[in-house]
Scaffold this motif. Structure first.
Motif, PDB file in Angstrom:
ATOM      1  N   ARG A 212       0.939  -1.067   0.006  1.00  0.00           N
ATOM      2  CA  ARG A 212      -0.173  -0.185   0.169  1.00  0.00           C
ATOM      3  C   ARG A 212       0.798   1.167  -0.025  1.00  0.00           C
ATOM      4  O   ARG A 212       0.527   2.265  -0.691  1.00  0.00           O
ATOM      5  N   VAL A 213       2.003   1.064   0.868  1.00  0.00           N
ATOM      6  CA  VAL A 213       2.958   2.542   0.892  1.00  0.00           C
ATOM      7  C   VAL A 213       3.565   2.689  -0.574  1.00  0.00           C
ATOM      8  O   VAL A 213       3.663   3.797  -1.159  1.00  0.00           O
ATOM      9  N   VAL A 214       4.155   1.599  -1.155  1.00  0.00           N
ATOM     10  CA  VAL A 214       4.422   1.702  -2.468  1.00  0.00           C
ATOM     11  C   VAL A 214       3.768   2.055  -3.365  1.00  0.00           C
ATOM     12  O   VAL A 214       4.060   3.078  -4.393  1.00  0.00           O
ATOM     13  N   PHE A 215       2.372   1.472  -3.327  1.00  0.00           N
ATOM     14  CA  PHE A 215       1.303   2.082  -4.368  1.00  0.00           C
ATOM     15  C   PHE A 215       0.986   3.627  -4.267  1.00  0.00           C
ATOM     16  O   PHE A 215       1.061   4.243  -5.188  1.00  0.00           O
ATOM     17  N   ALA A 216       1.071   4.205  -2.790  1.00  0.00           N
ATOM     18  CA  ALA A 216       0.777   5.514  -2.699  1.00  0.00           C
ATOM     19  C   ALA A 216       1.981   6.440  -3.261  1.00  0.00           C
ATOM     20  O   ALA A 216       1.651   7.459  -3.875  1.00  0.00           O
ATOM     21  N   CYS A 217       3.179   5.829  -3.019  1.00  0.00           N
ATOM     22  CA  CYS A 217       4.531   6.609  -3.504  1.00  0.00           C
ATOM     23  C   CYS A 217       4.238   6.758  -5.174  1.00  0.00           C
ATOM     24  O   CYS A 217       4.633   7.996  -5.668  1.00  0.00           O
ATOM     25  N   TYR A 218       3.678   5.860  -5.717  1.00  0.00           N
ATOM     26  CA  TYR A 218       3.639   5.883  -7.266  1.00  0.00           C
ATOM     27  C   TYR A 218       2.567   7.109  -7.686  1.00  0.00           C
ATOM     28  O   TYR A 218       2.339   7.577  -8.680  1.00  0.00           O
ATOM     29  N   LEU A 219       1.390   6.852  -6.787  1.00  0.00           N
ATOM     30  CA  LEU A 219       0.264   8.030  -7.102  1.00  0.00           C
ATOM     31  C   LEU A 219       0.933   9.231  -6.856  1.00  0.00           C
ATOM     32  O   LEU A 219       0.315  10.072  -7.746  1.00  0.00           O
ATOM     33  N   ILE A 220       1.808   9.431  -5.718  1.00  0.00           N
ATOM     34  CA  ILE A 220       2.062  10.640  -5.408  1.00  0.00           C
ATOM     35  C   ILE A 220       3.107  11.353  -6.648  1.00  0.00           C
ATOM     36  O   ILE A 220       3.164  12.525  -7.061  1.00  0.00           O
ATOM     37  N   SER A 221       4.012  10.380  -7.254  1.00  0.00           N
ATOM     38  CA  SER A 221       4.855  10.842  -8.212  1.00  0.00           C
ATOM     39  C   SER A 221       4.111  10.834  -9.457  1.00  0.00           C
ATOM     40  O   SER A 221       4.200  11.946 -10.372  1.00  0.00           O
ATOM     41  N   ALA A 222       2.974  10.105  -9.861  1.00  0.00           N
ATOM     42  CA  ALA A 222       2.234  10.547 -11.129  1.00  0.00           C
ATOM     43  C   ALA A 222       1.488  11.829 -10.564  1.00  0.00           C
ATOM     44  O   ALA A 222       1.340  12.754 -11.586  1.00  0.00           O
ATOM     45  N   PHE A 223       1.107  12.220  -9.478  1.00  0.00           N
ATOM     46  CA  PHE A 223       0.388  13.579  -9.300  1.00  0.00           C
ATOM     47  C   PHE A 223       1.154  14.746  -9.568  1.00  0.00           C
ATOM     48  O   PHE A 223       0.985  15.545 -10.256  1.00  0.00           O
ATOM     49  N   CYS A 224       2.537  14.621  -9.110  1.00  0.00           N
ATOM     50  CA  CYS A 224       3.445  15.629  -9.335  1.00  0.00           C
ATOM     51  C   CYS A 224       3.781  15.676 -11.082  1.00  0.00           C
ATOM     52  O   CYS A 224       4.028  16.845 -11.385  1.00  0.00           O
ATOM     53  N   VAL A 225       3.839  14.436 -11.718  1.00  0.00           N
ATOM     54  CA  VAL A 225       4.189  14.338 -13.275  1.00  0.00           C
ATOM     55  C   VAL A 225       2.803  15.159 -13.827  1.00  0.00           C
ATOM     56  O   VAL A 225       3.172  15.910 -14.730  1.00  0.00           O
TER      57      VAL A 225
END
Length: 324
Positions: A212-225
């Motif tokens: 869940r933590v890793v999944f959330a990190c990639y969501l944050i990265s996509a949001f910033c992109v």
């Protein structure tokens, strides 16, 4: 005594070598061209670094969690093309959230593969780099995108506007840095990111849901992109479908320059901001001293190698391998 002094210098350079090199670069560039420290030039560098910086903020979460994201360049191209295309079809008010939703879906897919299926992040994101590039070309039909009525849209405010004399891209960069810095340093989620990156197995046994933590990190990265794509599209009101090509290495270089370890478990948002500025000022300095823009690619490679070397040196407390 001499041996102790030599060891102290080696330890200092291992931990602060990038900052020492940056100071030397600043001094050298200023001597070569006094315009380097001109306030207008400094503001221009920060403004031009905002897109790279916004992307680096999200990638910082991914790297601290012990993973990589090499898809951000292609994803930025995708988000830029999508929002420009939808602008003339459904209007900017609907195009922006639609673009964010589509970009977040890409981030969620990567997060699922890396977090829940436990696939290697390097292989997954390297594959997604090509896949998203193909998706962008398919979506655009291989054509560049431009807004039809560039003078009659408020969409340009994100890339060209100012507030209190400060360019909006800089304000967005600083606002995101402040918000994500608080999340990473002051919230339980941030502590979980460090724990997962430091020792994923121990984190799992302590009750942290690693996937869940890793999944959330990639969501944050996509949001910033998506935020970076919005700024890029708004700045020029048109774009090539390869606008983000190659940016993944610059983003990674900035994050590593800021002290985030490729092994995971360490790094801060503040230091990533410093890393972005270091990279931006070095590239600007190279142009001011008369070098061609393509020299930046070689310098970026050298910076990545140097930063990785110093990162590993900081972990073992010495510049050279004990068995070298």
């Amino acid at each position: 005594m001499a041996g102790l002094s030599k060891a102290s210098v080696g330890t200092f350079l291992a931990k602060q070598g990038i900052l020492v090199a940056f100071v030397l670069f600043i001094i050298g560039f200023t001597i070569a061209n006094p315009r380097f420290i001109d306030p207008d030039n400094v503001l221009g560098v920060v403004r031009s670094s905002a897109i790279l910086g916004v992307m680096a903020l999200g990638v910082t979460f991914v790297v601290i969690s012990g993973n990589l994201d090499l898809s951000v360049g292609s994803m930025m191209s995708f988000s830029t093309i999508v929002v420009l295309d939808l602008h003339d079809k459904i209007g900017p008010a609907l195009a922006i959230p639609a673009m964010f939703a589509m970009t977040l879906c890409l981030g969620a897919f990567i997060g699922f593969l890396v977090g829940y299926l436990r696939l290697n992040s390097l292989i997954v994101t390297l594959g997604m780099l090509s896949a998203i590039h193909g998706l962008t070309l398919t979506y655009s039909g291989g054509q560049n995108m431009d807004i039809a009525d560039k003078s009659g849209t408020w969409f340009s405010v994100f890339g060209q506007g100012e507030a209190l004399g400060i360019p909006v891209p800089i304000l967005m960069f600083l606002a995101l840095a402040a918000a994500l810095g608080v999340i990473l340093a002051k919230t339980p989620f941030g502590r979980k990111v460090y724990a997962v990156g430091g020792n994923g197995t121990a984190a799992t046994f302590s009750g942290i849901r690693r996937a869940r933590v890793v999944f959330a990190c990639y969501l944050i990265s996509a949001f910033c992109v998506a935020c970076a794509g919005l700024i890029q599209a708004s700045r020029s009101l048109g774009s090539q479908n390869t606008v983000g090509q190659g940016m993944e290495l610059e983003v990674l270089a900035a994050v590593i320059l800021g002290g985030a370890s490729l092994l995971g478990g360490s790094g801060t948002i503040f230091k990533t901001v410093i890393g972005v500025l270091i990279l931006g000022f070095i590239q600007n300095g190279l142009l001011l001293v008369g070098l061609q823009f393509y020299v930046q690619y070689v310098v970026t490679w050298i910076i990545i190698i140097l930063a990785v070397w110093l990162d590993i040196a900081a972990k073992r407390g010495r510049l050279w391998s004990p068995i070298a």
